[in-house]
Write an enzyme that holds these catalytic residues in place. Structure first.
Site, PDB file in Angstrom:
ATOM      1  N   GLU B  48       0.870  -1.188   0.000  1.00  0.00           N
ATOM      2  CA  GLU B  48       0.000   0.000   0.000  1.00  0.00           C
ATOM      3  C   GLU B  48       0.896   1.224   0.000  1.00  0.00           C
ATOM      4  O   GLU B  48       1.689   1.395   0.929  1.00  0.00           O
ATOM      5  CB  GLU B  48      -0.812   0.083   1.288  1.00  0.00           C
ATOM      6  CG  GLU B  48      -1.896  -0.925   1.461  1.00  0.00           C
ATOM      7  CD  GLU B  48      -2.584  -0.709   2.822  1.00  0.00           C
ATOM      8  OE1 GLU B  48      -2.449   0.375   3.431  1.00  0.00           O
ATOM      9  OE2 GLU B  48      -3.241  -1.649   3.275  1.00  0.00           O
ATOM     10  N   ASP B  59      -5.486   9.196  10.628  1.00  0.00           N
ATOM     11  CA  ASP B  59      -4.126   8.800  10.974  1.00  0.00           C
ATOM     12  C   ASP B  59      -3.693   9.310  12.334  1.00  0.00           C
ATOM     13  O   ASP B  59      -3.966  10.450  12.703  1.00  0.00           O
ATOM     14  CB  ASP B  59      -3.144   9.290   9.901  1.00  0.00           C
ATOM     15  CG  ASP B  59      -3.228   8.429   8.654  1.00  0.00           C
ATOM     16  OD1 ASP B  59      -3.179   7.198   8.801  1.00  0.00           O
ATOM     17  OD2 ASP B  59      -3.373   8.988   7.554  1.00  0.00           O
TER      18      ASP B  59
END
Lengths: 422, 274
Positions: B48, B59
C-alpha cells in the site's frame, strides 16, 4: 417560540445530505465507515427531536431563560444617517457567552443528553465555540474536551482561560497549520475512538451530514426572530440581509428564514484577509474551488493536487479553508451573493461601529458590517432612506481586544497625551 | 500479479498475506521507493502506497509525521504515481491508500470534460497500480470512483469497522474488489500494545457476506501480533510500525532500511505462524 426548528425551505438538503440533490453534489458524507453508524444515529435522533414538541419547547425555554434570547433587533440610527439607509442590527452579541454560537451548542448538548451520551468534544478557532461548548457542558453536567490550534490558543488566550474556568479540558493542536482545520481533524480522531459515549458538538454548519442541516436548525432562530421583529416593527421585510461567512453558521442561521422571500437580497461576506489577489485570505467561495474537506463537498482553498491551502484572516473565527455546503449551494444557484471583505476594511468597520453606536463588534461580525455598509449605500441610492438592510451582529468584540490593541496601537500609556489629573 | 492472486497464493500456502504500508515521499521520493522495495524483498505480499494529504483524519501521530515530512518536501501526486510504478515493477501488487479529495481534485479536478477521478484512475492503471484503498470514502458516496475503477480494471478496497451494521458490511463488501479492509479498532492508525478483541467478530461478520479475502489493519506492530491476527484473517495489514522503523533512524538510511527489512521478516514469519 424563538426558533421554528420544524420549518423547511426550498434550499434544504435531501435525506442523504446533498444540497441541490446528488447531481449538484454539495454536502454529502465523506467520512470513515467507523463514524457512519454514529452519524446515522445522530441523524435519527435529530429528526426525532425536531418532531418532538417537548424537545422543541425545552430548547426554546433554555434559549429564553438561560441564553437571553430572543436577541433584540436594534435600529442603528447614527450609522443609518451616515449611509442614508435604515440599518438594523440583530444583536447576537448580547447573547450569553457573547455570540450566536450558544444557540447551536445548547441545541446539540440537549440532543446529547437525550441520546444518553456523557461527554462532548468540540473544535474551536476563535474560542467562541469552545467557550459556548464548555458553557453548555457545564449547564448539562457533561464532560467537555475542546481542541484548539496552538496558533489560536496564543491569539485567543482569554477564551482559553474562560474554557478552563468553565471546567473544560483544552487540548492544543500543533499538527498541520495548527489552526481551526487541524483542531477539527484532531476532534474527529478523538471521536472515532470515543464515539460510543461521546458527542461531537460541531461548531459550524459544515462537516458531514447531518451537521450542516442540524447546526442550521439550531441557529435558524436568528433569522426567524429577526424576520418577525422586522415585520412587527416596520411592516415590511428588509431589502437585504447580511452576515459574515467563515464556516457559515451565523450566516445560515440568519439566511434560512428569508430564503423563500424572493424580494430579500442575501449577502455573505467572506474574509478577504490581505486581499483576494494575495495568497493570504480565507475567501473560500470567492477564490476556492469544488472539493471535499471535513466530510462535505463544498468550496475549498486547495492546490492543484487537492491539498488544503492554509487560510488567513485577522479574525480567527473566519480563518477556515472550507465553508458550509449549503452556502456553496446558495452561491451556485445565485440565491445568495458572497463577497470578500479585507482585514483592513473589517477593522475600519470595527472602529466605526464602536464610535457611532457604542457597540464593539467581534472582528468576524465587523466583516458583515463593512460589506453591508457598501450594500446599504447602493440601496440608498436606488431606493432612498427607507431602504432597509439587516445585519447579523453575530458576536461581541471583547475577545478581540488583543488584536485591536495591536492593530490600532491602543492602550500604550506612553501615547496618552492628556495631562494627569488629581 | 493481482491482489486477488497474491491473497490466493498465500491461502494456498495455508497462511495469511502480509500487506505493508508506507506513505510515498518519505523520507523522500527515492528513499520511499527504496524502502518499499526493501519491504517487497523481505516478504510483503501486497504493498500500500500512502498518498500524503494535508488533513489526514484517520491517521495517528506516526503516519501524520511521515506524511507531513513528505508534504513539507513538496511531494506531488505525480510523485506518488511514480512510486507506484517503481514498486509495481517488482511484480508485487501495489495499491494506493488515499483520502478522497486528492483523487477528486487530481490535476486540478475536472478539465476538458474529464473528471479528476477518471484521469486519476487512468494514470494509476498506466502506472501499473492495482487499485485504491479509500479510508474516507464509503461505497454509498462513491459512484464516480466505482465507475472509473470498473472502466480501468482497478481494485476497490473499502473499509468495514466494528461499528458497521451487518447491512452496511454487506453493502460494502458487495462494492469491494481485491480484498476487504477490516479496521480492527475504533480509532486512528498507530501501533498498539495488544491486538483488538473487536477484530475477530468483525472478520466473521464480514466473511458471512463475501468470498473476498479480509485483511485486518490498525495496531499490528510485530510478528506475534501478526500471528494472532493471521489465525482469523486472510491478510495482516501493517503501517505505522514500518513508518516508525524509518522515523527511528532519521540520519542513517541504511540502518532504517535494515530495521524495515528485519521488521518485515518478523511479520512475514508471524503470518506463517498464525
Amino acid at each position: 417560540m424563538t426558533t421554528r426548528v420544524e420549518a423547511t425551505t426550498s434550499y434544504d438538503a435531501d435525506e442523504n445530505g446533498w444540497f441541490g440533490g446528488p447531481e449538484a453534489g454539495w454536502g454529502g458524507r465523506f467520512m470513515p465507515e467507523a463514524l457512519v453508524a454514529a452519524l446515522d444515529e445522530l441523524t435519527v435522533a435529530w429528526h426525532e427531536a425536531m418532531a418532538d414538541p417537548s424537545f422543541v419547547a425545552e430548547f426554546d425555554a433554555i434559549l429564553r431563560e438561560y441564553a437571553g434570547l430572543p436577541s433584540p433587533l436594534y435600529h442603528a440610527e447614527r450609522l443609518s444617517q451616515l449611509v442614508g439607509a435604515r440599518i438594523l442590527l440583530k444583536r447576537e452579541d448580547l447573547n450569553h457567552t457573547g455570540a450566536h454560537k450558544i444557540r447551536n451548542v445548547l441545541g446539540q448538548a440537549l440532543l446529547t443528553r437525550r441520546m444518553g451520551k456523557t461527554r462532548v468534544i468540540a473544535e474551536t478557532g476563535a474560542g467562541q465555540h469552545g467557550v459556548a461548548s464548555a458553557t453548555a457542558a457545564a449547564y448539562f453536567g457533561l464532560d467537555c474536551t475542546v481542541y484548539m490550534g496552538t496558533v489560536d490558543t496564543r491569539r485567543q488566550a482569554l477564551n482559553v482561560a474562560r474554557m478552563h474556568l468553565l471546567g473544560a479540558t483544552v487540548v492544543p493542536v500543533d499538527s498541520g497549520s495548527a489552526t481551526l482545520k487541524d483542531a477539527i481533524n484532531e476532534a474527529l480522531r478523538d471521536w472515532v475512538a470515543s464515539v460510543d459515549h461521546t458527542a461531537y458538538l460541531f461548531g459550524t454548519a459544515a462537516g458531514p451530514h447531518p451537521f450542516p442541516s442540524m447546526v442550521r436548525d439550531f441557529t435558524r432562530g436568528i433569522g426567524d426572530e429577526a424576520r418577525r421583529q422586522c415585520l412587527d416593527r416596520y411592516g415590511v421585510l428588509p431589502d437585504a440581509i447580511a452576515a459574515c461567512v467563515g464556516g457559515g453558521s451565523n450566516a445560515i442561521g440568519l439566511f434560512t428564514a428569508f430564503l423563500d422571500d424572493p424580494g430579500v437580497a442575501i449577502f455573505g461576506f467572506e474574509p478577504g484577509g490581505e486581499g483576494v489577489d494575495t495568497p493570504r485570505h480565507a475567501a473560500t467561495i470567492h477564490a476556492g474551488d469544488r472539493g471535499v474537506l471535513h466530510g462535505a463537498r463544498t468550496f475549498v482553498l486547495q492546490d492543484e493536487d487537492g491539498q488544503t491551502i492554509e487560510s488567513h484572516s485577522i479574525s480567527a473565527g473566519l480563518d477556515y479553508p472550507g465553508v458550509g455546503p449549503q452556502h456553496a449551494h446558495l452561491a451556485t444557484t445565485g440565491r445568495a451573493t458572497y463577497l470578500p471583505v479585507t482585514d483592513a476594511e473589517a477593522m475600519d468597520a470595527m472602529a466605526l461601529l464602536s464610535r457611532t453606536e457604542g457597540i464593539i463588534p467581534a472582528i468576524e461580525s465587523a466583516h458583515a458590517v463593512a460589506g453591508a455598509l457598501d450594500v446599504a449605500r447602493r440601496l440608498a441610492a436606488e431606493r432612498g432612506p427607507d431602504a432597509t438592510i439587516l445585519i447579523n451582529l453575530s458576536g461581541r468584540g471583547d475577545k478581540d481586544m488583543g488584536t485591536a490593541i495591536e492593530y490600532f496601537g491602543l492602550g500604550n500609556p506612553d501615547d496618552v497625551t492628556e495631562e494627569p489629573v488629581g | 500479479m493481482t491482489v486477488s492472486t497474491a491473497f490466493a497464493k498465500a491461502r494456498a500456502d495455508d497462511r495469511a498475506a502480509l500487506v505493508g504500508y508506507l506513505p510515498a515521499g518519505f523520507p523522500d521520493v527515492a528513499g520511499g521507493i527504496d524502502a518499499l522495495r526493501a519491504m517487497v524483498d523481505a516478504g510483503c505480499d501486497v504493498i500500500e502506497v500512502g498518498l500524503p494529504y494535508s488533513d489526514p483524519v484517520m491517521d495517528g501521530p506516526t503516519i501524520q509525521a511521515a506524511a507531513q515530512q513528505a508534504l513539507d518536501r513538496g511531494i506531488r501526486t505525480t510523485d506518488v504515481l511514480r512510486t507506484v510504478e517503481a514498486v509495481a515493477a517488482t511484480g508485487t501488487p501495489t495499491v494506493i491508500m488515499t483520502y478522497w479529495n486528492p483523487v477528486e481534485h487530481y490535476g486540478g479536478g475536472r478539465r476538458n470534460g474529464r473528471s479528476g477521478v477518471e484521469r486519476f484512475a487512468a494514470d494509476l492503471a498506466s502506472a501499473g497500480g492495482a487499485g485504491l484503498i479509500t479510508p474516507d470514502l464509503t461505497p454509498d458516496s462513491a459512484p464516480e470512483w466505482i465507475a472509473a475503477a470498473d472502466r480501468h480494471d482497478l481494485d476497490k478496497i473499502f473499509l468495514v469497522a466494528p461499528s458497521s451494521t451487518d447491512e452496511r458490511i454487506a453493502m460494502t463488501t458487495a462494492a469491494c474488489r481485491g480484498f476487504v479492509y477490516a479496521t480492527a479498532v475504533m480509532g486512528v492508525t498507530g501501533a498498539r500494545a495488544t491486538t483488538s478483541d473487536l477484530a475477530g467478530p468483525l472478520v466473521a461478520r464480514t466473511r458471512a457476506t463475501t468470498d473476498l479475502p479480509v485483511g485486518v489493519g490498525l495496531g499490528v506492530s510485530n510478528g506475534d501480533q501478526a500471528a494472532t491476527v493471521a489465525s482469523y484473517a486472510d491478510g495482516v495489514i501493517v503501517g505505522s510500525a514500518f513508518v516508525r522503523a524509518l522515523l527511528d533512524h532519521p540520519d542513517d538510511r541504511a540502518a532504517g532500511l535494515r530495521a524495515l527489512s528485519a521488521l518485515t521478516a518478523d511479520l512475514a514469519d508471524g503470518v506463517r505462524r498464525g
